[in-house]
Design a protein around this motif. Structure first.
Motif, PDB file in Angstrom:
ATOM      1  N   UNK A  89      -1.450  14.648  16.729  1.00  0.00           N
ATOM      2  CA  UNK A  89      -0.323  14.354  15.629  1.00  0.00           C
ATOM      3  C   UNK A  89      -0.732  14.865  14.057  1.00  0.00           C
ATOM      4  N   UNK A  90      -1.979  14.372  13.829  1.00  0.00           N
ATOM      5  CA  UNK A  90      -2.584  14.558  12.428  1.00  0.00           C
ATOM      6  C   UNK A  90      -2.611  16.202  12.021  1.00  0.00           C
ATOM      7  N   UNK A  91      -3.170  16.749  13.162  1.00  0.00           N
ATOM      8  CA  UNK A  91      -3.023  18.207  12.830  1.00  0.00           C
ATOM      9  C   UNK A  91      -1.811  19.047  12.607  1.00  0.00           C
ATOM     10  N   UNK A  92      -0.756  18.291  13.275  1.00  0.00           N
ATOM     11  CA  UNK A  92       0.598  18.768  13.334  1.00  0.00           C
ATOM     12  C   UNK A  92       1.428  18.154  12.016  1.00  0.00           C
ATOM     13  N   UNK A  93       0.580  17.545  11.226  1.00  0.00           N
ATOM     14  CA  UNK A  93       1.160  16.758   9.892  1.00  0.00           C
ATOM     15  C   UNK A  93       2.290  15.649  10.287  1.00  0.00           C
ATOM     16  N   UNK A  94       2.044  15.147  11.669  1.00  0.00           N
ATOM     17  CA  UNK A  94       3.082  14.234  12.050  1.00  0.00           C
ATOM     18  C   UNK A  94       2.148  12.865  11.869  1.00  0.00           C
ATOM     19  N   UNK A  95       2.130  12.490  10.322  1.00  0.00           N
ATOM     20  CA  UNK A  95       1.144  11.429  10.063  1.00  0.00           C
ATOM     21  C   UNK A  95       1.764   9.997  10.311  1.00  0.00           C
ATOM     22  N   UNK A  96       3.074   9.919  10.469  1.00  0.00           N
ATOM     23  CA  UNK A  96       3.529   8.643  10.899  1.00  0.00           C
ATOM     24  C   UNK A  96       3.170   8.319  12.401  1.00  0.00           C
ATOM     25  N   UNK A  97       3.372   9.241  13.070  1.00  0.00           N
ATOM     26  CA  UNK A  97       3.318   9.042  14.487  1.00  0.00           C
ATOM     27  C   UNK A  97       1.786   8.779  15.026  1.00  0.00           C
ATOM     28  N   UNK A  98       1.114   9.773  14.134  1.00  0.00           N
ATOM     29  CA  UNK A  98      -0.755   9.426  14.121  1.00  0.00           C
ATOM     30  C   UNK A  98      -0.966   7.851  13.938  1.00  0.00           C
TER      31      UNK A  98
END
Length: 167
Positions: free
Chosen positions: A91-100
């Motif tokens: 998720x972090x790599x995909x910029x999905x910070x909230x989900x991470x």
């Protein structure tokens, strides 16, 4: 025992290749291990490494698919904490910070006192430090990270101290 020897050889080749950054060779050998190794722990470890390699090679859809298949299979409950950690990193790599962040938080609740939990608290601390500049909260996460597993303590203490000293 011939099959066991052959599978152990593949496992050792995979480990060495991974350590040397030869990810394709590692992937190929871990794949052989999961197809025919008689020892479940080796199969589990190899599945986890395959997920890591996919993530490191930025083969994100393959990594996601693998995680999904493994987390729904009871046979791999022993690596569930680590699979969730891999998912948070994806998720972090995909910029999905909230989900991470949500994933890291759920790891700390669902898998306390594990290396995955320690790493999750550490990730939460780092994010809090850099994104929100909330030093007090970051320190709390780092402290919680240290409480999780004794092996990580000295390393974590040092890194946390260095991170907090920069500010």
């Amino acid at each position: 025992s011939n099959r066991l020897d052959r599978m152990n050889a593949h496992y050792l080749i995979a480990e060495r290749a991974y350590d040397e950054g030869r990810l394709n060779v590692a992937l190929e050998n871990y794949s052989k291990v999961i197809s025919a190794h008689p020892i479940p722990k080796r199969v589990e470890a190899s599945h986890l490494q395959i997920v890591r390699i996919y993530r490191e090679m930025e083969m994100l859809s393959e990594a996601s698919k693998e995680i999904e298949e493994l987390t729904t299979n009871e046979k791999f409950s022993g690596i569930r904490a680590d699979l969730n950690l891999e998912l948070a990193k994806l998720y972090e790599m995909q910029g999905r910070d909230d989900e991470a962040r949500k994933r890291y938080e759920s790891i700390t609740e669902d898998f306390p006192k594990t290396a995955a939990s320690a790493e999750s608290y550490f990730a939460l601390g780092t994010a809090t430090l850099y994104d929100e500049k909330e030093y007090g909260q970051a320190r709390k996460y780092f402290d919680r990270s240290e409480e999780q597993t004794s092996e990580l303590q000295s390393c974590t203490k040092l890194v946390c101290r260095l991170l907090l000293e920069k500010h």
